[in-house]
Scaffold this motif. Structure first.
Motif, short mmCIF file in Angstrom:
data_model
loop_
_atom_site.label_atom_id
_atom_site.label_comp_id
_atom_site.label_asym_id
_atom_site.label_seq_id
_atom_site.Cartn_x
_atom_site.Cartn_y
_atom_site.Cartn_z
N HIS A 1 -7.52 -6.23 -0.12
CA HIS A 1 -6.26 -6.13 0.62
C HIS A 1 -5.90 -7.46 1.24
O HIS A 1 -6.75 -8.33 1.42
N LEU B 1 -4.18 -4.13 8.54
CA LEU B 1 -4.43 -2.71 8.22
C LEU B 1 -3.93 -1.74 9.30
O LEU B 1 -4.22 -0.56 9.24
N GLU C 1 -3.75 7.46 2.79
CA GLU C 1 -3.98 6.14 3.38
C GLU C 1 -5.38 6.05 3.96
O GLU C 1 -6.05 5.02 3.84
N TYR C 2 -5.86 7.10 4.59
CA TYR C 2 -7.23 7.11 5.11
C TYR C 2 -8.22 6.84 3.99
O TYR C 2 -9.12 6.01 4.13
N ARG D 1 -8.03 3.21 2.82
CA ARG D 1 -8.75 2.32 3.73
C ARG D 1 -10.27 2.42 3.54
O ARG D 1 -10.98 1.43 3.62
N CYS D 2 -10.75 3.63 3.28
CA CYS D 2 -12.19 3.79 2.99
C CYS D 2 -12.56 3.04 1.71
O CYS D 2 -13.61 2.39 1.65
N TYR E 1 0.27 -4.03 4.93
CA TYR E 1 -0.74 -4.60 4.03
C TYR E 1 -0.48 -4.23 2.58
O TYR E 1 0.26 -3.30 2.28
N ILE F 1 -11.06 0.43 0.55
CA ILE F 1 -11.03 -1.00 0.89
C ILE F 1 -12.36 -1.40 1.53
O ILE F 1 -12.97 -2.41 1.16
N LYS F 2 -12.85 -0.60 2.46
CA LYS F 2 -14.12 -0.90 3.13
C LYS F 2 -15.29 -0.90 2.15
O LYS F 2 -16.25 -1.64 2.32
N SER G 1 0.83 -1.20 0.00
CA SER G 1 0.00 0.00 0.00
C SER G 1 0.87 1.26 0.00
O SER G 1 0.51 2.25 -0.62
#
Length: 172
Positions: free
Chosen positions: A154, A158, A140-141, A144-145, A164, A147-148, A119
């Motif tokens: 991934h 995390l 990165e925030y 991650r959003c 990751y 990814i959700k 990542s």
């Protein structure tokens, strides 16, 4: 923090200093850091020694104090950036998502593989091509959003970007 303080505050605008000190700034424009945090310590020292520090005027100080207090109290504005000598505010949290996805697709195409990649590699790619400096924490925030939301797959933990790897789900 400036409110009701008597300390003198001086402004060192690294962009202006760079263009005032160097006679041919256009030759180095592509290599100039996008934020003061990216300026090398040698260049920063040179700017400090050679650039005429300008005191912050009382009227500007009051404006900055009021603006800071307003920003602290206002949860609506998520993204703040400096453009055209003004603070620009955007409440669209996902405004960089398309760019992150485009960078992932470009990496996939350039590297010719469809494997998971660190990542941090993708975050660095986004930072390197983004016109407005955002910072790795923000990117990165948003990753991650994504990814959700299922935009990225991934593997790994995390808890930090070095733990990751990510890829787009259509990659096999």
């Amino acid at each position: 923090m400036l409110e009701n303080k008597l300390n003198p505050v001086f402004v060192l605008d690294t962009y202006t200093a760079f263009h005032e000190i160097y006679s041919l700034p256009h030759l180095a424009e592509d290599n100039y850091p996008r934020s003061s945090g990216e300026v090398s310590s040698e260049d920063l020292l040179s700017f400090y020694e050679r650039y005429d520090l300008r005191p912050l005027q009382q009227a500007k100080r009051q404006i900055l104090c009021a603006e800071g207090l307003r920003m602290l109290a206002d949860d609506d504005y998520l993204i703040r950036s400096w453009e055209h000598h003004e603070l620009w505010q955007n409440t669209n949290e996902d405004c960089d998502d398309a760019f992150i996805i485009a960078c992932a697709k470009r990496l996939e195409k350039e590297e010719g593989n469809k494997k998971f990649r660190k990542s941090a590699r993708l975050i660095g790619e986004v930072m390197g091509h983004m016109e407005q400096y955002r910072g790795d924490e923000w990117i990165e925030y948003r990753l991650r959003c994504l990814i959700k939301q299922g935009v990225f797959m991934h593997k790994g933990d995390l808890k930090a970007m070095r733990y990751y790897e990510v890829r787009l789900p259509d990659a096999t």
